[in-house]
Design a protein around this motif. Structure first.
Motif, mmCIF file in Angstrom:
data_model
loop_
_atom_site.group_PDB
_atom_site.id
_atom_site.type_symbol
_atom_site.label_atom_id
_atom_site.label_comp_id
_atom_site.label_asym_id
_atom_site.label_seq_id
_atom_site.Cartn_x
_atom_site.Cartn_y
_atom_site.Cartn_z
ATOM 1 N N LYS A 74 0.863 -1.178 0.000
ATOM 2 C CA LYS A 74 0.000 0.000 0.000
ATOM 3 C C LYS A 74 0.902 1.230 0.000
ATOM 4 N N TYR A 75 0.908 1.950 -1.116
ATOM 5 C CA TYR A 75 1.829 3.078 -1.254
ATOM 6 C C TYR A 75 1.267 4.325 -0.563
ATOM 7 N N ASP A 76 1.080 4.230 0.753
ATOM 8 C CA ASP A 76 0.538 5.389 1.459
ATOM 9 C C ASP A 76 1.646 6.406 1.720
ATOM 10 N N ILE A 77 1.297 7.475 2.407
ATOM 11 C CA ILE A 77 2.223 8.597 2.544
ATOM 12 C C ILE A 77 3.500 8.208 3.281
ATOM 13 N N TRP A 78 3.391 7.334 4.285
ATOM 14 C CA TRP A 78 4.581 6.924 5.031
ATOM 15 C C TRP A 78 5.504 6.057 4.180
ATOM 16 N N ILE A 79 4.922 5.154 3.421
ATOM 17 C CA ILE A 79 5.735 4.298 2.562
ATOM 18 C C ILE A 79 6.410 5.131 1.471
ATOM 19 N N GLN A 80 5.696 6.125 0.948
ATOM 20 C CA GLN A 80 6.305 7.001 -0.048
ATOM 21 C C GLN A 80 7.505 7.749 0.552
ATOM 22 N N ARG A 81 7.348 8.248 1.764
ATOM 23 C CA ARG A 81 8.454 8.962 2.419
ATOM 24 C C ARG A 81 9.645 8.036 2.670
ATOM 25 N N LEU A 82 9.356 6.806 3.077
ATOM 26 C CA LEU A 82 10.427 5.841 3.283
ATOM 27 C C LEU A 82 11.140 5.523 1.970
ATOM 28 N N GLY A 83 10.361 5.382 0.890
ATOM 29 C CA GLY A 83 10.955 5.097 -0.407
ATOM 30 C C GLY A 83 11.891 6.198 -0.857
ATOM 31 N N VAL A 84 11.488 7.437 -0.626
ATOM 32 C CA VAL A 84 12.333 8.578 -0.983
ATOM 33 C C VAL A 84 13.597 8.590 -0.132
ATOM 34 N N LEU A 85 13.448 8.287 1.168
ATOM 35 C CA LEU A 85 14.611 8.222 2.052
ATOM 36 C C LEU A 85 15.574 7.134 1.575
ATOM 37 N N TYR A 86 15.037 5.994 1.192
ATOM 38 C CA TYR A 86 15.872 4.896 0.685
ATOM 39 C C TYR A 86 16.597 5.321 -0.592
ATOM 40 N N ALA A 87 15.887 6.043 -1.474
ATOM 41 C CA ALA A 87 16.479 6.466 -2.744
ATOM 42 C C ALA A 87 17.584 7.492 -2.548
ATOM 43 N N GLY A 88 17.555 8.231 -1.426
ATOM 44 C CA GLY A 88 18.566 9.240 -1.170
ATOM 45 C C GLY A 88 18.512 10.393 -2.147
ATOM 46 N N ASN A 89 17.291 10.692 -2.604
ATOM 47 C CA ASN A 89 17.104 11.769 -3.593
ATOM 48 C C ASN A 89 16.122 12.789 -3.035
ATOM 49 N N PRO A 90 16.590 13.844 -2.371
ATOM 50 C CA PRO A 90 15.696 14.835 -1.754
ATOM 51 C C PRO A 90 14.742 15.496 -2.736
ATOM 52 N N ALA A 91 15.102 15.541 -4.015
ATOM 53 C CA ALA A 91 14.237 16.173 -5.016
ATOM 54 C C ALA A 91 12.902 15.450 -5.153
ATOM 55 N N LEU A 92 12.870 14.184 -4.748
ATOM 56 C CA LEU A 92 11.625 13.416 -4.854
ATOM 57 C C LEU A 92 10.589 13.811 -3.809
ATOM 58 N N TYR A 93 11.015 14.461 -2.725
ATOM 59 C CA TYR A 93 10.070 14.796 -1.657
ATOM 60 C C TYR A 93 8.907 15.647 -2.157
ATOM 61 N N ASP A 94 9.165 16.501 -3.109
ATOM 62 C CA ASP A 94 8.110 17.365 -3.646
ATOM 63 C C ASP A 94 7.072 16.584 -4.453
ATOM 64 N N LYS A 95 7.396 15.363 -4.815
ATOM 65 C CA LYS A 95 6.481 14.541 -5.617
ATOM 66 C C LYS A 95 5.621 13.611 -4.761
ATOM 67 N N ILE A 96 5.862 13.590 -3.458
ATOM 68 C CA ILE A 96 5.065 12.734 -2.572
ATOM 69 C C ILE A 96 3.636 13.255 -2.518
ATOM 70 N N ASP A 97 2.685 12.360 -2.755
ATOM 71 C CA ASP A 97 1.271 12.753 -2.806
ATOM 72 C C ASP A 97 0.431 11.533 -2.458
ATOM 73 N N ASN A 98 -0.305 11.607 -1.362
ATOM 74 C CA ASN A 98 -1.105 10.464 -0.935
ATOM 75 C C ASN A 98 -2.308 10.220 -1.841
ATOM 76 N N GLY A 99 -2.672 11.209 -2.663
ATOM 77 C CA GLY A 99 -3.814 11.047 -3.557
ATOM 78 C C GLY A 99 -3.431 10.613 -4.945
ATOM 79 N N HIS A 100 -2.154 10.790 -5.288
ATOM 80 C CA HIS A 100 -1.695 10.417 -6.625
ATOM 81 C C HIS A 100 -0.278 9.884 -6.529
#
Length: 215
Positions: free
Chosen positions: A147-173
């Motif tokens: 379930k790609y909810d907001i917490w999992i998305q944040r964890l995925g970005v942290l794992y990727a080590g790419n801060p630019a992805l944080y702006d793309k986190i969206d629980n609705g899309h």
């Protein structure tokens, strides 16, 4: 972070805290994902009801409401008029009743499709089941997805080590770049632990909810 010892410590701590559950216990989730069973129409509709009710509530509250509503339905049937007296959310109650009163047909259609992607696509067409909720429901039905909810998305970005992805986190899309980051994280953790993706998902989600992982 993101290695076997880190994950096993999270799992162990959650169990010691007594919060090792979603709709089912951690052990039930793990077994269901490793050896999926075919649900009956009533089990299928009950799982739908749980994820519909879980949206916007804490797990403790969702379980309490779910138990009250399902006990009534099993004894008296699914009537919106009656259930609205117990839980005054018209959209959720109507969705639960529509699914319950058509559960044989919907369950048959679900099991008639072959691939996991087709199953998730079908679930996303059900009343009050969105794309992210469809993944949650599919996992509870035994499909090894996350379930790609907001917490999992944040964890995925942290794992990727790419801060630019944080702006793309969206629980609705769910952005494709975020999904890729999350999938890479899960692939890595599956290799580390040998556990199903869906089980890793629920442990990470609960760890975020309980504050064991700070994001």
């Amino acid at each position: 972070m993101f290695d076997r010892v880190w994950f096993e410590n999270l799992d162990k701590t959650l169990r010691e805290m007594g919060v090792d559950s979603d709709a089912q216990s951690f052990d039930e989730i793990k077994d269901n994902l490793s050896h999926p069973k075919k649900n009956t129409p009533s089990e299928f509709a009950s799982n739908c009801a749980y994820v519909i009710l879980a949206g916007g509530f804490s797990q403790k509250t969702a379980k309490k409401i779910y138990s009250k509503i399902m006990n009534f339905i099993f004894e008296n049937g699914a009537s919106p008029q009656d259930l609205l007296k117990m839980f005054a959310n018209k959209n959720k109650i109507n969705a639960i009743c529509k699914i319950w009163n058509n559960k044989e047909n919907l369950c048959e259609k679900y099991y008639s499709v072959k691939t996991d992607d087709e199953k998730i696509a079908f679930l996303s067409t059900l009343p009050h089941i969105g794309k992210i909720t469809a993944n949650h429901l599919a996992r509870n039905l035994g499909v090894d997805v996350v379930k790609y909810d907001i917490w999992i998305q944040r964890l995925g970005v942290l794992y990727a080590g790419n801060p630019a992805l944080y702006d793309k986190i969206d629980n609705g899309h769910l952005c494709s770049d975020i999904k890729c980051a999350c999938d890479n994280m899960f692939t890595h953790l599956v290799d580390e632990t040998g556990l199903p993706r869906g089980y890793i998902d629920v442990v990470l989600w609960k760890s975020c909810q309980q504050g064991l992982i700070k994001l």
